[in-house]
Scaffold this motif. Structure first.
Motif, PDB file in Angstrom:
ATOM      1  N   LEU A  20      56.538  50.996  74.843  1.00 14.36           N
ATOM      2  CA  LEU A  20      56.842  52.226  75.590  1.00 14.36           C
ATOM      3  C   LEU A  20      56.667  53.440  74.677  1.00 14.36           C
ATOM      4  N   ARG A  21      57.164  53.332  73.456  1.00 10.78           N
ATOM      5  CA  ARG A  21      57.006  54.457  72.522  1.00 10.78           C
ATOM      6  C   ARG A  21      55.531  54.647  72.171  1.00 10.78           C
ATOM      7  N   GLU A  22      54.834  53.545  71.946  1.00 14.30           N
ATOM      8  CA  GLU A  22      53.419  53.619  71.596  1.00 14.30           C
ATOM      9  C   GLU A  22      52.617  54.277  72.728  1.00 14.30           C
ATOM     10  N   ALA A  23      53.036  53.988  73.964  1.00 11.52           N
ATOM     11  CA  ALA A  23      52.315  54.525  75.127  1.00 11.52           C
ATOM     12  C   ALA A  23      52.726  55.956  75.445  1.00 11.52           C
ATOM     13  N   GLY A  24      53.649  56.505  74.657  1.00  4.44           N
ATOM     14  CA  GLY A  24      53.974  57.918  74.818  1.00  4.44           C
ATOM     15  C   GLY A  24      55.242  58.215  75.590  1.00  4.44           C
ATOM     16  N   PHE A  25      56.045  57.191  75.889  1.00  3.17           N
ATOM     17  CA  PHE A  25      57.316  57.463  76.575  1.00  3.17           C
ATOM     18  C   PHE A  25      58.248  58.175  75.602  1.00  3.17           C
ATOM     19  N   THR A  26      58.743  59.354  75.998  1.00  2.00           N
ATOM     20  CA  THR A  26      59.565  60.143  75.074  1.00  2.00           C
ATOM     21  C   THR A  26      61.029  60.218  75.492  1.00  2.00           C
ATOM     22  N   GLY A  27      61.355  59.679  76.679  1.00  2.00           N
ATOM     23  CA  GLY A  27      62.732  59.759  77.173  1.00  2.00           C
ATOM     24  C   GLY A  27      63.659  58.817  76.419  1.00  2.00           C
ATOM     25  N   PRO A  28      64.937  58.842  76.778  1.00  2.00           N
ATOM     26  CA  PRO A  28      65.890  57.948  76.120  1.00  2.00           C
ATOM     27  C   PRO A  28      65.580  56.478  76.425  1.00  2.00           C
ATOM     28  N   LEU A  29      65.754  55.646  75.409  1.00  2.00           N
ATOM     29  CA  LEU A  29      65.337  54.239  75.499  1.00  2.00           C
ATOM     30  C   LEU A  29      66.412  53.377  74.840  1.00  2.00           C
ATOM     31  N   THR A  30      66.955  52.435  75.599  1.00  2.00           N
ATOM     32  CA  THR A  30      68.059  51.611  75.096  1.00  2.00           C
ATOM     33  C   THR A  30      67.709  50.140  75.241  1.00  2.00           C
ATOM     34  N   LEU A  31      67.941  49.392  74.170  1.00  2.00           N
ATOM     35  CA  LEU A  31      67.676  47.954  74.143  1.00  2.00           C
ATOM     36  C   LEU A  31      69.023  47.244  73.981  1.00  2.00           C
ATOM     37  N   VAL A  32      69.396  46.475  74.992  1.00  2.00           N
ATOM     38  CA  VAL A  32      70.699  45.797  74.982  1.00  2.00           C
ATOM     39  C   VAL A  32      70.496  44.304  74.777  1.00  2.00           C
ATOM     40  N   GLY A  33      71.195  43.725  73.818  1.00  2.00           N
ATOM     41  CA  GLY A  33      71.083  42.287  73.600  1.00  2.00           C
ATOM     42  C   GLY A  33      72.389  41.717  73.092  1.00  2.00           C
ATOM     43  N   ASP A  34      72.626  40.439  73.368  1.00  2.00           N
ATOM     44  CA  ASP A  34      73.916  39.860  72.978  1.00  2.00           C
ATOM     45  C   ASP A  34      73.860  39.082  71.670  1.00  2.00           C
ATOM     46  N   GLU A  35      72.682  39.022  71.040  1.00  2.00           N
ATOM     47  CA  GLU A  35      72.632  38.309  69.760  1.00  2.00           C
ATOM     48  C   GLU A  35      72.902  39.288  68.628  1.00  2.00           C
ATOM     49  N   PRO A  36      73.610  38.851  67.587  1.00  2.00           N
ATOM     50  CA  PRO A  36      73.876  39.750  66.466  1.00  2.00           C
ATOM     51  C   PRO A  36      72.616  40.026  65.644  1.00  2.00           C
ATOM     52  N   GLY A  37      72.561  41.187  65.032  1.00  2.00           N
ATOM     53  CA  GLY A  37      71.446  41.493  64.130  1.00  2.00           C
ATOM     54  C   GLY A  37      70.256  42.088  64.853  1.00  2.00           C
ATOM     55  N   LEU A  38      69.176  42.279  64.102  1.00  2.00           N
ATOM     56  CA  LEU A  38      67.968  42.897  64.652  1.00  2.00           C
ATOM     57  C   LEU A  38      67.154  41.859  65.425  1.00  2.00           C
ATOM     58  N   PRO A  39      66.348  42.320  66.410  1.00  2.00           N
ATOM     59  CA  PRO A  39      65.478  41.386  67.132  1.00  2.00           C
ATOM     60  C   PRO A  39      64.556  40.611  66.178  1.00  2.00           C
ATOM     61  N   TYR A  40      64.368  39.347  66.462  1.00  2.00           N
ATOM     62  CA  TYR A  40      63.601  38.475  65.564  1.00  2.00           C
ATOM     63  C   TYR A  40      62.675  37.574  66.374  1.00  2.00           C
ATOM     64  N   GLN A  41      61.781  36.903  65.654  1.00  2.00           N
ATOM     65  CA  GLN A  41      60.851  35.964  66.285  1.00  2.00           C
ATOM     66  C   GLN A  41      61.485  34.580  66.339  1.00  2.00           C
ATOM     67  N   ARG A  42      61.332  33.909  67.466  1.00  2.00           N
ATOM     68  CA  ARG A  42      61.874  32.550  67.562  1.00  2.00           C
ATOM     69  C   ARG A  42      60.961  31.461  66.976  1.00  2.00           C
ATOM     70  N   PRO A  43      59.631  31.586  67.089  1.00  2.00           N
ATOM     71  CA  PRO A  43      58.793  30.458  66.636  1.00  2.00           C
ATOM     72  C   PRO A  43      59.129  29.920  65.242  1.00  2.00           C
ATOM     73  N   PRO A  44      59.395  30.771  64.235  1.00  2.00           N
ATOM     74  CA  PRO A  44      59.688  30.203  62.912  1.00  2.00           C
ATOM     75  C   PRO A  44      60.983  29.396  62.860  1.00  2.00           C
ATOM     76  N   LEU A  45      61.849  29.533  63.875  1.00  2.00           N
ATOM     77  CA  LEU A  45      63.129  28.820  63.831  1.00  2.00           C
ATOM     78  C   LEU A  45      62.909  27.310  63.743  1.00  2.00           C
ATOM     79  N   SER A  46      61.820  26.828  64.347  1.00  2.00           N
ATOM     80  CA  SER A  46      61.548  25.384  64.294  1.00  2.00           C
ATOM     81  C   SER A  46      60.425  25.086  63.308  1.00  2.00           C
ATOM     82  N   LYS A  47      60.037  26.093  62.528  1.00  2.00           N
ATOM     83  CA  LYS A  47      58.913  25.917  61.593  1.00  2.00           C
ATOM     84  C   LYS A  47      59.351  26.420  60.215  1.00  2.00           C
TER      85      LYS A  47
END
Ligand code: FAD
Length: 409
Positions: A20-47
């Protein structure tokens, strides 16, 4: 206020915010998640992360500064409801977050093992970083590891556990491993490959219960009455999409949150993407009769996030990205592109004995998918071929002297 709220800070939710930011969206943007810490990739979890070859920084999608720099507000909370009438997302603890547009990227959760003994300690699942950290801590002390389910996560984990020196038994109820995803030829190859790694692979073996002593698992009992010794169990029997909030809000749900080919729900203020959604795809049905499909892959989440970000910034287009997927098991890199049906034919290119080959799948003579092992060029070509109307014939696919590249013109 034109706030866009994204629920679910996994692969797809993160990508939607970034795109959204890359495409030029300038309004307020909120990312809500219930896992602690920063967003991460799952594939390496089993690798790599499971093996100890990658740490937390390597699996985080972006460092903390990225979110500040791009004015992406991260809220760690569990959402408990959607008030569509007033356009609010309700959070645990009572907070209400207003939105102009809501993106549901709630992903999926592990399917629980439905047998007695499932509550014993020593029984693990693998979806989140917290899951990975918990199981890594006890895996180190395990000798007899039993994996229930020979899907991608079960087999990737089995390969890592073998590499770490554990005795590994994989128990699968179906007649072949990876049965829902690949051809019988590819299943046979992976069955042998895991046996060659030293894993005991039991096929057509249902699990009827887990046995334990003092609350700790000691064995896994199969339908034939045999108890397989276990001091560590990993359950990998698939996932269920997180659709409850959407369903409670009155959105349509059928094996996923139902969206149209623009990833829109029937509420114009709510879209959805990733593992949680079912959408119409020509790859699942056919050019003239797209069928509903729910895919569980990084590609699907990322491409849907990009498509949606484009629509929300004024460049609406249907979602028609070619599905692709990968899985690393030992030194084998499996790559898949397209979606094959269970009865699609299989044409071999290359010799499985060399551990470098592909299986081309056809329906009525038309290419539907390519499964490749350690042959990335076939995979990359497949992505380009399947984006259009593929002209490859089964005879050409099976003839190694035929230059596939010549089809691209
Ligand atoms: P997710 O990444 O699952 O994110 C959803 C997020 O929403 C989660 O953090 C969840 O906690 C949160 N959430 C849900 N409900 C709520 C709520 N009510 N309130 C707040 N937060 C909520 N794919 C590949 O293509 N290749 C691979 O090799 C591969 N390997 C994998 C290995 C493992 C171990 C796992 C678990 C997955 C793997 N995948 C792989 C699949 C891939 O990771 C997923 O397809 C992808 O993460 C889907 O992204 P998503 O955003 O839809 O869901």
């Amino acid at each position: 206020e034109e706030r866009i709220v994204i629920l679910g800070a996994g692969q797809g939710g993160f990508q939607a915010a970034a795109s959204l930011r890359e495409a030029g969206f300038t309004g307020p943007l909120t990312l809500v998640g219930d896992e602690p810490g920063l967003p991460y990739q799952r594939p390496p979890l089993s690798k790599a992360y499971m093996k100890g070859d990658a740490g937390i920084e390597q699996i985080e999608l972006r460092p903390a500064a990225f979110y500040a720099d791009h004015r992406i507000e991260l809220i760690e909370a569990r959402a408990t409801g959607i008030d569509r009438a007033t356009r609010h997302l309700m959070l645990e603890g009572g907070a209400r977050l207003g939105y102009a547009h809501l993106i549901l990227a709630t992903g999926a959760r592990n399917r629980p093992l439905p047998v007695p003994g499932r509550e014993l300690s020593g029984v693990y699942y693998l979806r989140t970083r917290a899951d990975a950290d918990a199981l890594k801590a006890t895996l180190a002390c395990a000798r007899h590891v039993v994996v229930i389910g020979a899907g991608f996560i079960g087999l990737e984990f089995a390969a890592v556990a073998r590499a770490l020196g554990h005795e590994v038994t994989v128990i699968e109820a179906a007649a072949r491993p990876l049965g829902r995803a690949v051809s019988p030829e590819m299943s046979a190859f992976f069955a042998q490959a895991h046996r060659d790694m030293g894993t005991t692979l039991l096929l057509g073996a249902g699990v009827v219960g887990l046995e334990g002593v003092d609350g700790r698992v000691t064995g896994v009992k199969t339908t034939d009455g045999v108890v397989h010794k276990a001091d560590f169990v990993l359950v990998g029997i698939g996932v269920v999409p997180n659709v409850e909030l959407a369903a409670e809000a009155g959105l349509e749900v059928a094996n996923g949150i139902v969206v149209d080919d623009h990833l829109a729900t029937r509420d114009p203020a709510i879209s959805a993407l990733g593992d949680a959604v079912a959408y119409p795809s020509r790859f699942a049905g056919g050019q003239d009769e797209p069928a509903m499909v729910r895919l569980e892959s990084v590609q699907n989440a990322v491409d849907q996030a990009r498509c949606l970000a484009a629509r929300l910034t004024g460049k609406s287009a249907p979602f028609e990205a070619v599905p692709w997927f990968w899985s690393d098991q030992g030194d084998l890199k499996l790559q898949m592109v397209g979606l094959a049906g269970p009865t699609d034919s299989a044409v071999l290119r290359g010799d499985p004995a060399t551990r470098r080959f592909s299986v081309f799948r056809f329906r009525d003579g038309v290419l539907t998918a390519i499964e490749s092992v350690n042959r990335p060029a076939d995979h990359m070509l497949g992505r380009r071929l399947l984006a259009g109307t593929p002209v490859l014939t089964p005879e050409q696919a099976g003839d190694e002297s035929f230059e596939l590249k010549s089809l691209l013109g």
